[in-house]
Enzyme design. Structure first.
Site, PDB file in Angstrom:
ATOM      1  N   GLU A  21      -9.398   3.297 -34.131  1.00  0.00           N
ATOM      2  CA  GLU A  21     -10.854   3.263 -34.279  1.00  0.00           C
ATOM      3  C   GLU A  21     -11.452   1.977 -33.727  1.00  0.00           C
ATOM      4  O   GLU A  21     -12.537   1.986 -33.142  1.00  0.00           O
ATOM      5  CB  GLU A  21     -11.278   3.498 -35.735  1.00  0.00           C
ATOM      6  CG  GLU A  21     -10.764   2.501 -36.751  1.00  0.00           C
ATOM      7  CD  GLU A  21      -9.387   2.799 -37.309  1.00  0.00           C
ATOM      8  OE1 GLU A  21      -9.238   2.733 -38.539  1.00  0.00           O
ATOM      9  OE2 GLU A  21      -8.456   3.087 -36.536  1.00  0.00           O
ATOM     10  N   CYS A  73      -8.354   1.572 -42.331  1.00  0.00           N
ATOM     11  CA  CYS A  73      -7.985   0.480 -43.231  1.00  0.00           C
ATOM     12  C   CYS A  73      -9.261  -0.283 -43.605  1.00  0.00           C
ATOM     13  O   CYS A  73     -10.330  -0.019 -43.049  1.00  0.00           O
ATOM     14  CB  CYS A  73      -6.980  -0.451 -42.551  1.00  0.00           C
ATOM     15  SG  CYS A  73      -7.686  -1.442 -41.201  1.00  0.00           S
ATOM     16  N   CYS A 102     -10.955  -2.101 -40.512  1.00  0.00           N
ATOM     17  CA  CYS A 102     -11.634  -1.197 -39.583  1.00  0.00           C
ATOM     18  C   CYS A 102     -12.863  -0.545 -40.216  1.00  0.00           C
ATOM     19  O   CYS A 102     -13.826  -0.248 -39.520  1.00  0.00           O
ATOM     20  CB  CYS A 102     -10.671  -0.140 -39.057  1.00  0.00           C
ATOM     21  SG  CYS A 102      -9.470  -0.823 -37.882  1.00  0.00           S
TER      22      CYS A 102
END
Length: 140
Positions: free
Chosen positions: A72, A98, A101
């Site tokens: 991402e 996560c 991100c």
């Protein structure tokens, strides 16, 4: 009816993200991402090393190198280098983001995240929920 059509599109884009993830050189996990805005794919990404680095994601012990970019993040950075904007877009990703991100996703203006698999640490999902980002889990 509209919900059924949205699910069809969400599943199709998520399958494309899954295919994109197969381009990753990472052995531990291959993750793919697609960013869609106004029914147009504006970016794509997969986890891997930064441009100019060798395509080996793991060290001798099999751990992921600290500088490997998540799918991402790669997709968002591609948009940043273009004339496009993520504002109001949907991110399709094979593994839920996560916590690091999830901050990028929120700051980029992405309003919806569709993911196939939940990451072991769900603090990224919790953060995005708190930020008002619509989350949708679709198993492939």
């Amino acid at each position: 009816m509209k919900e059924h059509k949205q699910l069809k599109y969400d599943t199709a884009y998520l399958k494309m993200a899954q295919e994109w993830g197969k381009l990753s050189y990472c052995n531990r996990k291959q993750v793919g991402a697609i960013i869609v805005k106004d029914r147009m794919i504006i970016s794509d990404g997969y986890n891997g090393t930064p441009t100019g680095f060798e395509n080996i994601c793991e060290d001798e012990e099999g751990y992921t190198k600290w500088y490997v970019l998540h799918a991402e993040a790669n997709a968002i950075l591609k948009v940043a280098a273009s004339t496009q904007s993520c504002k109001g877009a949907t991110l399709y990703i094979t593994l839920s983001p996560c916590k690091e991100c999830s901050k990028l996703i929120h700051q980029a203006g992405i309003i919806r995240v569709v993911y196939a698999q939940a990451y072991k640490d769900n603090s990224g999902l919790q953060f995005m929920e708190k930020a008002g980002i619509e989350l949708r889990h679709i198993e492939l």
